[in-house]
Motif scaffolding. Structure first.
Motif, short mmCIF file in Angstrom:
data_model
loop_
_atom_site.label_atom_id
_atom_site.label_comp_id
_atom_site.label_asym_id
_atom_site.label_seq_id
_atom_site.Cartn_x
_atom_site.Cartn_y
_atom_site.Cartn_z
N ILE A 78 13.47 -6.03 -2.48
CA ILE A 78 14.14 -7.02 -2.38
C ILE A 78 14.87 -6.19 -3.57
O ILE A 78 14.42 -6.83 -4.57
CB ILE A 78 14.56 -8.13 -2.22
CG1 ILE A 78 13.21 -8.79 -2.86
CG2 ILE A 78 13.92 -8.14 0.05
CD1 ILE A 78 13.65 -10.31 -2.91
N GLY A 79 16.46 -6.60 -3.87
CA GLY A 79 17.44 -7.23 -4.40
C GLY A 79 17.95 -8.37 -5.22
O GLY A 79 17.43 -9.02 -4.61
N ILE A 122 -2.21 4.15 3.06
CA ILE A 122 -0.48 3.65 2.89
C ILE A 122 0.22 2.82 3.27
O ILE A 122 0.64 2.98 4.03
CB ILE A 122 0.28 5.43 2.74
CG1 ILE A 122 -0.78 6.20 2.14
CG2 ILE A 122 1.57 5.34 1.81
CD1 ILE A 122 -0.99 6.01 0.61
N PRO A 123 0.58 2.06 1.84
CA PRO A 123 1.53 0.86 2.36
C PRO A 123 2.92 1.27 3.14
O PRO A 123 3.10 2.05 2.27
CB PRO A 123 1.47 0.07 1.24
CG PRO A 123 0.40 0.48 0.35
CD PRO A 123 0.06 2.13 0.69
N LEU A 124 3.29 0.84 3.91
CA LEU A 124 4.45 0.95 4.36
C LEU A 124 5.45 -0.55 4.00
O LEU A 124 5.63 -1.59 3.90
CB LEU A 124 4.76 1.00 5.19
CG LEU A 124 6.41 1.28 6.08
CD1 LEU A 124 7.34 2.51 5.31
CD2 LEU A 124 6.52 0.68 7.55
N ILE A 125 6.25 0.01 3.34
CA ILE A 125 7.74 -1.25 2.46
C ILE A 125 8.98 -1.48 3.15
O ILE A 125 9.17 0.50 3.40
CB ILE A 125 7.31 -0.88 0.80
CG1 ILE A 125 6.20 -0.70 -0.10
CG2 ILE A 125 8.67 -1.99 -0.35
CD1 ILE A 125 4.82 -1.91 0.52
N ILE A 126 9.62 -1.69 3.51
CA ILE A 126 11.30 -2.00 3.97
C ILE A 126 11.78 -2.27 2.83
O ILE A 126 11.92 -3.09 2.03
CB ILE A 126 10.83 -2.82 5.61
CG1 ILE A 126 9.98 -2.36 6.44
CG2 ILE A 126 12.88 -2.63 5.82
CD1 ILE A 126 10.06 -0.97 6.72
N ASN A 127 13.43 -1.50 2.91
CA ASN A 127 13.82 -1.95 1.31
C ASN A 127 14.73 -2.90 2.43
O ASN A 127 15.38 -2.84 3.29
CB ASN A 127 14.92 -0.76 1.45
CG ASN A 127 15.87 -0.89 0.30
OD1 ASN A 127 16.88 -1.40 0.92
ND2 ASN A 127 15.55 -0.94 -0.91
N VAL A 146 5.31 3.72 0.36
CA VAL A 146 5.82 4.54 0.87
C VAL A 146 7.30 3.41 1.15
O VAL A 146 6.91 2.74 1.76
CB VAL A 146 5.70 5.30 1.47
CG1 VAL A 146 7.59 6.07 2.35
CG2 VAL A 146 5.39 6.78 1.56
N GLN A 147 8.36 3.44 0.88
CA GLN A 147 9.67 2.37 0.55
C GLN A 147 10.76 3.20 2.04
O GLN A 147 11.13 4.26 1.50
CB GLN A 147 10.31 1.94 -0.26
CG GLN A 147 11.24 1.00 -0.33
CD GLN A 147 12.29 0.47 -1.56
OE1 GLN A 147 13.41 0.63 -0.87
NE2 GLN A 147 11.35 0.57 -2.43
N LEU A 148 10.85 2.87 3.19
CA LEU A 148 11.69 3.06 3.83
C LEU A 148 13.01 2.52 3.49
O LEU A 148 12.86 1.10 4.17
CB LEU A 148 11.24 3.10 5.37
CG LEU A 148 12.27 3.37 6.23
CD1 LEU A 148 12.23 4.99 6.69
CD2 LEU A 148 11.64 3.04 7.68
N ALA A 165 10.72 -5.14 8.47
CA ALA A 165 9.41 -5.43 8.19
C ALA A 165 8.25 -6.43 9.01
O ALA A 165 7.13 -6.32 9.33
CB ALA A 165 9.13 -5.87 6.85
N LEU A 166 9.16 -7.43 9.17
CA LEU A 166 8.60 -8.42 10.35
C LEU A 166 7.92 -7.60 11.62
O LEU A 166 7.02 -7.98 12.62
CB LEU A 166 8.99 -9.52 10.73
CG LEU A 166 9.26 -10.22 9.49
CD1 LEU A 166 9.97 -11.28 10.15
CD2 LEU A 166 8.21 -11.18 9.38
#
Length: 213
Positions: free
Chosen positions: A87-88, A66-71, A38-40, A77-78
């Motif tokens: 990241i873009g 389930i891993p949490l990914i931060i956009n 999941v990406q927030l 995230a930290l």
């Protein structure tokens, strides 16, 4: 040590698409239905609101492993000890993000053309996001779509695991998975679905069947 993670059904949140429904409920229903990561993604909220939501989501996702990914936001995230960030090309440079997050966190990188796919080969990112495969109303600031041919070509030259982003739904994901990506990043097909649980089940079934062919 970095944990193993499954990219197959990658949920990206979008609170405007959720309407009046609670995003935490949508995420948990999707995970129960088969979402694997999941990406927030939050573009228009305060840092404190972002942190609070990320913390609550992480607490829920721990129960499902389930891993949490931060956009985009390394600081968020930290703050919540998320499993990683996405990241873009215009976000914080990868080398600095890795330095801040350390070796055990997941870092995904969006690539928008073949040149960026090749440049990503020089980085030890954990996965790339091929973006966009198709045009999509949920993300309008994107480059020319890769299409199926472009996605197939990108996978031929990439050294990385990859997830396809943009226009992923029940009608498109079978053909996209056949291009060689490991997973698909889904937004509206789950977040806007009447039943996120049922939507995730159907999407996961298509992914699983395609992988078995």
């Amino acid at each position: 040590m970095k944990k193993e993670f499954d990219l197959s059904l990658y949920l990206v949140t979008d609170r405007p698409l959720a309407g009046e429904r609670d995003i935490e409920w949508i995420v948990e229903e999707a995970v129960k239905g088969g979402a694997t990561i999941v990406q927030l993604r939050e573009k228009d909220c305060s840092t404190s609101t972002f942190v609070d939501l990320a913390r609550r989501l992480k607490e829920r996702l721990i129960n499902y492993n389930i891993p949490l990914i931060i956009n985009d936001r390394i600081d968020i995230a930290l703050a919540v000890d998320a499993e990683g960030v996405h990241i873009g090309q215009s976000d914080m440079p990868y080398d600095i993000a890795r330095q801040l997050l350390g070796p055990d966190k997941i870092i995904g990188l969006s690539v928008e053309n073949m040149e960026e796919v090749e440049k990503a080969n020089l980085l030890d990112v954990d996965y790339i996001g091929i973006s966009p495969v198709f045009s999509t109303p949920t993300k309008t600031d994107t480059a020319q779509p890769f299409g199926l041919d472009g996605t197939r070509e990108a996978m031929k030259i990439s050294n990385h695991r990859a997830v396809a982003i943009g226009g992923m739904n029940q009608e498109t994901i079978e053909d996209v998975m056949k291009c060689g990506v490991e997973g698909v990043a889904v937004v509206s097909a789950i977040v806007a679905a009447q039943s996120p649980y049922n939507a995730a089940i159907k999407l996961k079934e298509i992914i699983t069947k395609t992988r078995c062919k």
